[in-house]
Design a protein around this motif. Structure first.
Motif, PDB file in Angstrom:
ATOM      1  N   TRP A 190      -8.662 -12.280  -5.973  1.00  0.00           N
ATOM      2  CA  TRP A 190      -7.793 -12.223  -4.802  1.00  0.00           C
ATOM      3  C   TRP A 190      -6.568 -13.092  -5.003  1.00  0.00           C
ATOM      4  O   TRP A 190      -5.465 -12.730  -4.600  1.00  0.00           O
ATOM      5  N   ILE A 242      -2.850 -11.971  -4.642  1.00  0.00           N
ATOM      6  CA  ILE A 242      -1.870 -12.598  -3.747  1.00  0.00           C
ATOM      7  C   ILE A 242      -0.567 -12.853  -4.494  1.00  0.00           C
ATOM      8  O   ILE A 242       0.529 -12.586  -3.976  1.00  0.00           O
ATOM      9  N   LYS A 247       2.988 -11.171  -3.610  1.00  0.00           N
ATOM     10  CA  LYS A 247       4.108 -12.043  -3.289  1.00  0.00           C
ATOM     11  C   LYS A 247       5.336 -11.682  -4.110  1.00  0.00           C
ATOM     12  O   LYS A 247       6.454 -11.620  -3.578  1.00  0.00           O
ATOM     13  N   SER A 260       0.281  -5.606   0.961  1.00  0.00           N
ATOM     14  CA  SER A 260      -1.037  -6.233   0.870  1.00  0.00           C
ATOM     15  C   SER A 260      -2.127  -5.167   0.809  1.00  0.00           C
ATOM     16  O   SER A 260      -3.060  -5.252  -0.011  1.00  0.00           O
ATOM     17  N   VAL A 277      -2.044 -13.332   2.009  1.00  0.00           N
ATOM     18  CA  VAL A 277      -0.704 -13.059   1.495  1.00  0.00           C
ATOM     19  C   VAL A 277       0.348 -13.573   2.470  1.00  0.00           C
ATOM     20  O   VAL A 277       1.350 -14.192   2.065  1.00  0.00           O
TER      21      VAL A 277
END
Length: 309
Positions: free
Chosen positions: A72, A76, A80, A112, A143
């Motif tokens: 994860w 993220i 981003k 996301s 996120v």
């Protein structure tokens, strides 16, 4: 009819409804997918994610923890980077700050969900829609937290650009509109039209014969012959206008009104000239200077013999 009502009627005529903020953001993402900032961000994100993927065993991880799991965390970072790429591309296309802010909000959610379903869900092994939905929502929150500072910076930059555009428009508008005349200027204009009347601004005090040497800075009043010679060779032009006018009046034993009449200028114009409010290149100034230099003679009867010394 307001524009909002007009838009509603247009949509009603098409038998559809206006797009939601999510739908508008999805359209922008589709339109910006080939932009250079987006492609650069995706290339960097792909490299980072793939590197982390090869160096870890994410299949043993379990979701729904307080802290993001390793895969994860990589997701993220990937999201981003994509968010920043789309934000940079959208900033050049979406000029209204509130619309740009709405795009940022929705794009975080859209990107996301895409990242989770395509890259993270296979490692979580989730099949049930409810479980996938909860995972998407949790990943979105991670996120959103990760991009909080960047989100704020882009939002601020959008409003700063809007402020600059507004200031530039205001400056251009001010430059294109001439300022209204002051009350004094308006009164002077009326005096010019009428050719007579009371001058709205008090004229400068007259310089007497006794005060003339002090104004000129001379020890004593110049003799008529010396003044005539100075006028002929142009030296007197450097003297203040009021000084030269008073010297001319004394030399020719005449009046300011006679000088104005010979120069064909009205009283207000003569007053402007005496206060240096008329440019030396103006027609009125040249007429007065011609009288003082002798190029334009006084009218017959205006010039009288100078009093004996």
């Amino acid at each position: 009819m307001g524009m909002g009502r007009f838009s509603e009627l247009v949509w009603a005529t098409r038998e559809t409804v206006p797009p939601t903020a999510r739908e508008r953001a999805e359209r922008w993402i589709h339109a910006l997918s080939g932009a250079e900032p987006v492609e650069a961000a995706q290339a960097e994100a792909e490299v980072q994610f793939s590197t982390a993927e090869l160096n870890a065993n994410w299949h043993e991880a379990s979701s729904f923890l307080v802290e993001p799991l390793p895969h994860w965390q990589a997701g993220i970072e990937f999201t981003k980077r994509m968010f920043l790429g789309y934000g940079a591309a959208a900033a050049e296309r979406i000029h209204k700050p509130r619309e740009f802010e709405s795009f940022l909000e929705e794009s975080v959610a859209i990107l996301s969900e895409r990242t989770y379903r395509k890259r993270l869900q296979p490692y979580d092994g989730l099949k049930v829609d409810d479980a996938v939905g909860r995972a998407v929502a949790q990943f979105h929150q991670f996120v959103r937290t990760a991009v909080t500072k960047e989100f704020g910076k882009m939002r601020l930059a959008a409003w700063e650009r809007q402020r600059e555009r507004c200031q530039q428009k205001a400056a251009e508008r001010a430059a294109s509109v001439a300022p209204p005349p002051s009350i004094t200027e308006a009164l002077r204009s009326w005096c010019d039209v009428l050719g007579k009347g009371t001058e709205p601004v008090a004229a400068p005090p007259m310089v007497t014969e006794a005060e003339l040497p002090a104004v000129r800075g001379d020890a004593a009043r110049p003799e008529t012959a010396d003044f005539t010679e100075a006028t002929a060779n142009g030296k007197s032009v450097a003297e203040p206008r009021e000084v030269r006018l008073q010297a001319f009046i004394h030399q020719h034993n005449t009046t300011i009104a006679a000088v104005s009449e010979a120069a064909v200028v009205h009283k207000p114009d003569m007053q402007h000239w005496r206060r240096d409010e008329l440019s030396g290149d103006s027609v009125m100034s040249q007429r007065i200077e011609n009288v003082l230099s002798g190029k334009t003679p006084l009218k017959t009867g205006d010039a009288k013999p100078a009093p004996a010394a």
